[in-house]
Design a protein around this motif. Sequence first.
Motif, mmCIF file in Angstrom:
data_model
loop_
_atom_site.group_PDB
_atom_site.id
_atom_site.type_symbol
_atom_site.label_atom_id
_atom_site.label_comp_id
_atom_site.label_asym_id
_atom_site.label_seq_id
_atom_site.Cartn_x
_atom_site.Cartn_y
_atom_site.Cartn_z
ATOM 1 N N SER A 21 0.824 -1.200 0.000
ATOM 2 C CA SER A 21 0.000 0.000 0.000
ATOM 3 C C SER A 21 0.862 1.255 0.000
ATOM 4 O O SER A 21 2.019 1.240 0.412
ATOM 5 C CB SER A 21 -0.903 0.009 1.237
ATOM 6 O OG SER A 21 -0.112 0.156 2.401
ATOM 7 N N SER A 22 0.275 2.353 -0.447
ATOM 8 C CA SER A 22 1.001 3.616 -0.462
ATOM 9 C C SER A 22 1.322 4.067 0.961
ATOM 10 O O SER A 22 2.360 4.679 1.217
ATOM 11 C CB SER A 22 0.198 4.693 -1.191
ATOM 12 O OG SER A 22 -1.055 4.899 -0.557
ATOM 13 N N GLY A 23 0.417 3.760 1.920
ATOM 14 C CA GLY A 23 0.678 4.115 3.311
ATOM 15 C C GLY A 23 1.893 3.404 3.860
ATOM 16 O O GLY A 23 2.699 3.982 4.591
ATOM 17 N N LEU A 24 2.022 2.136 3.508
ATOM 18 C CA LEU A 24 3.191 1.376 3.941
ATOM 19 C C LEU A 24 4.456 1.972 3.344
ATOM 20 O O LEU A 24 5.456 2.185 4.040
ATOM 21 C CB LEU A 24 3.048 -0.081 3.518
ATOM 22 C CG LEU A 24 4.285 -0.977 3.718
ATOM 23 C CD1 LEU A 24 4.665 -1.031 5.191
ATOM 24 C CD2 LEU A 24 4.022 -2.375 3.189
ATOM 25 N N LEU A 25 4.435 2.268 2.057
ATOM 26 C CA LEU A 25 5.627 2.828 1.409
ATOM 27 C C LEU A 25 5.976 4.196 1.983
ATOM 28 O O LEU A 25 7.157 4.529 2.127
ATOM 29 C CB LEU A 25 5.399 2.918 -0.102
ATOM 30 C CG LEU A 25 5.291 1.558 -0.821
ATOM 31 C CD1 LEU A 25 4.847 1.759 -2.259
ATOM 32 C CD2 LEU A 25 6.620 0.823 -0.769
ATOM 33 N N ASP A 26 4.964 4.994 2.326
ATOM 34 C CA ASP A 26 5.233 6.284 2.974
ATOM 35 C C ASP A 26 5.981 6.073 4.289
ATOM 36 O O ASP A 26 6.956 6.762 4.587
ATOM 37 C CB ASP A 26 3.924 7.028 3.250
ATOM 38 C CG ASP A 26 3.280 7.573 1.992
ATOM 39 O OD1 ASP A 26 3.983 7.660 0.961
ATOM 40 O OD2 ASP A 26 2.083 7.887 2.038
ATOM 41 N N TYR A 86 18.049 -5.062 3.897
ATOM 42 C CA TYR A 86 18.769 -3.871 3.453
ATOM 43 C C TYR A 86 17.883 -2.987 2.580
ATOM 44 O O TYR A 86 17.917 -1.751 2.693
ATOM 45 C CB TYR A 86 20.028 -4.256 2.680
ATOM 46 C CG TYR A 86 21.113 -4.881 3.520
ATOM 47 C CD1 TYR A 86 21.402 -4.399 4.788
ATOM 48 C CD2 TYR A 86 21.854 -5.967 3.047
ATOM 49 C CE1 TYR A 86 22.397 -4.963 5.559
ATOM 50 C CE2 TYR A 86 22.860 -6.537 3.814
ATOM 51 C CZ TYR A 86 23.128 -6.041 5.073
ATOM 52 O OH TYR A 86 24.114 -6.602 5.843
ATOM 53 N N CYS A 87 17.098 -3.584 1.704
ATOM 54 C CA CYS A 87 16.267 -2.776 0.810
ATOM 55 C C CYS A 87 15.185 -2.039 1.583
ATOM 56 O O CYS A 87 14.934 -0.857 1.338
ATOM 57 C CB CYS A 87 15.640 -3.653 -0.266
ATOM 58 S SG CYS A 87 14.645 -2.709 -1.434
ATOM 59 N N VAL A 88 14.524 -2.724 2.528
ATOM 60 C CA VAL A 88 13.452 -2.084 3.287
ATOM 61 C C VAL A 88 13.979 -0.912 4.106
ATOM 62 O O VAL A 88 13.266 0.081 4.312
ATOM 63 C CB VAL A 88 12.746 -3.121 4.192
ATOM 64 C CG1 VAL A 88 11.841 -2.440 5.207
ATOM 65 C CG2 VAL A 88 11.916 -4.067 3.337
ATOM 66 N N THR A 89 15.223 -0.985 4.541
ATOM 67 C CA THR A 89 15.768 0.095 5.365
ATOM 68 C C THR A 89 16.572 1.127 4.568
ATOM 69 O O THR A 89 16.656 2.282 4.983
ATOM 70 C CB THR A 89 16.664 -0.470 6.483
ATOM 71 O OG1 THR A 89 17.610 -1.389 5.935
ATOM 72 C CG2 THR A 89 15.832 -1.189 7.526
ATOM 73 N N PHE A 90 17.155 0.746 3.437
ATOM 74 C CA PHE A 90 18.027 1.668 2.697
ATOM 75 C C PHE A 90 17.571 1.963 1.265
ATOM 76 O O PHE A 90 18.083 2.891 0.644
ATOM 77 C CB PHE A 90 19.462 1.117 2.628
ATOM 78 C CG PHE A 90 20.175 1.105 3.944
ATOM 79 C CD1 PHE A 90 20.794 2.242 4.436
ATOM 80 C CD2 PHE A 90 20.226 -0.063 4.704
ATOM 81 C CE1 PHE A 90 21.455 2.227 5.651
ATOM 82 C CE2 PHE A 90 20.886 -0.083 5.928
ATOM 83 C CZ PHE A 90 21.500 1.062 6.402
ATOM 84 N N GLY A 91 16.665 1.173 0.731
ATOM 85 C CA GLY A 91 16.295 1.321 -0.674
ATOM 86 C C GLY A 91 15.432 2.529 -0.946
ATOM 87 O O GLY A 91 14.879 3.161 -0.041
ATOM 88 N N THR A 92 15.307 2.855 -2.223
ATOM 89 C CA THR A 92 14.391 3.908 -2.638
ATOM 90 C C THR A 92 12.955 3.391 -2.528
ATOM 91 O O THR A 92 12.711 2.195 -2.352
ATOM 92 C CB THR A 92 14.654 4.323 -4.089
ATOM 93 O OG1 THR A 92 14.336 3.210 -4.955
ATOM 94 C CG2 THR A 92 16.109 4.722 -4.292
ATOM 95 N N ARG A 93 12.012 4.287 -2.662
ATOM 96 C CA ARG A 93 10.599 3.895 -2.602
ATOM 97 C C ARG A 93 10.286 2.821 -3.653
ATOM 98 O O ARG A 93 9.637 1.813 -3.349
ATOM 99 C CB ARG A 93 9.723 5.126 -2.801
ATOM 100 C CG ARG A 93 8.225 4.851 -2.660
ATOM 101 C CD ARG A 93 7.427 6.104 -3.023
ATOM 102 N NE ARG A 93 5.990 5.891 -2.913
ATOM 103 C CZ ARG A 93 5.277 6.121 -1.825
ATOM 104 N NH1 ARG A 93 5.879 6.570 -0.734
ATOM 105 N NH2 ARG A 93 3.975 5.901 -1.810
ATOM 106 N N ASP A 94 10.751 3.024 -4.886
ATOM 107 C CA ASP A 94 10.471 2.062 -5.955
ATOM 108 C C ASP A 94 11.160 0.723 -5.690
ATOM 109 O O ASP A 94 10.594 -0.337 -5.982
ATOM 110 C CB ASP A 94 10.923 2.614 -7.310
ATOM 111 C CG ASP A 94 10.009 3.724 -7.820
ATOM 112 O OD1 ASP A 94 8.872 3.836 -7.309
ATOM 113 O OD2 ASP A 94 10.445 4.473 -8.711
#
Length: 285
Positions: A21-26, A86-94
């Motif tokens: 969801s967009s809320g999660l990604l925010d 690593y991605c969840v903590t350091f990655g970009t939104r996409d």
Amino acid sequence: MAARVILSMYTEEKIGDTSPSSGLLDALERPQKIHRVVQEAILLAGGAVAILLQVADPGVARGVDDHSNFAYRPLDRLRTTMTYVYCVTFGTRDEKKAVIEMVHRAHAPVNGPGYSADDPKLQLWVAATLYAVGIELYQEMFGVFEDADAEAIYREYSVLALSLRVTPDMWPPNQKEFWKYWDNQIATMDVTDNAKSVAKDLLRNKEAPLQIRLVLPLVRLTAAQMLPDRLRQAYGLKSSKIRRASYRLLMGFTKATYPCLPKTIRTYPMKYYMRDMRRRLESTA
């Protein structure tokens, strides 16, 4: 920020829907203090311990034993787990969106009698092991956090659970409640034959590359000393005065040397897995 404010930023996803969801990604864009912990390579030393804790849950054990192959592909689970963390903590939104969708797709077929990789309770336990093992190793190397920092990092660790089907109300609201949950889980876990099969492939893997087999004695030593006694005994791992002394010596040496390493070395695995993830995403674009 209070735990419930952070958690309320997330909206639930439906099982079967791979798109976060967009809320999660925010909300995933906000963690900051967790970077301080997750970037450290020393956390990889607890990889085997985290896996053994995870498969002590019979549902996780059946899923891993039935759908993974530690004997012939021992680094795959490490690669998958660390890429996700690593991605969840350091990655970009996409990047986060892509990796979360990838994990959901991979989990979809992992189900059978009595288990499902999409079960939020199992995902909560997996995320809990990553927090517990990671925070123990970090504080062993760098010292205990101040209370405010400890709570902030704990709250931010919730992103590892909430991006894997876990709902906000399931993640304990503070450390005190987390350790109550943890102690209850440890006291009620059942190390099944599935878990022992995974442990054998993980700790005594004759099919692994030579460089991995050479470090397995240290992996077994670390696992035996870091696991709670009840689980250590259930897995048949040995502990003795000599082994405990060897572990203290190993940790003492590591504590004296690891923090002195240049940050570029201590964060190399994080950078390596992030590059690897980006190459794979580009190849599928």
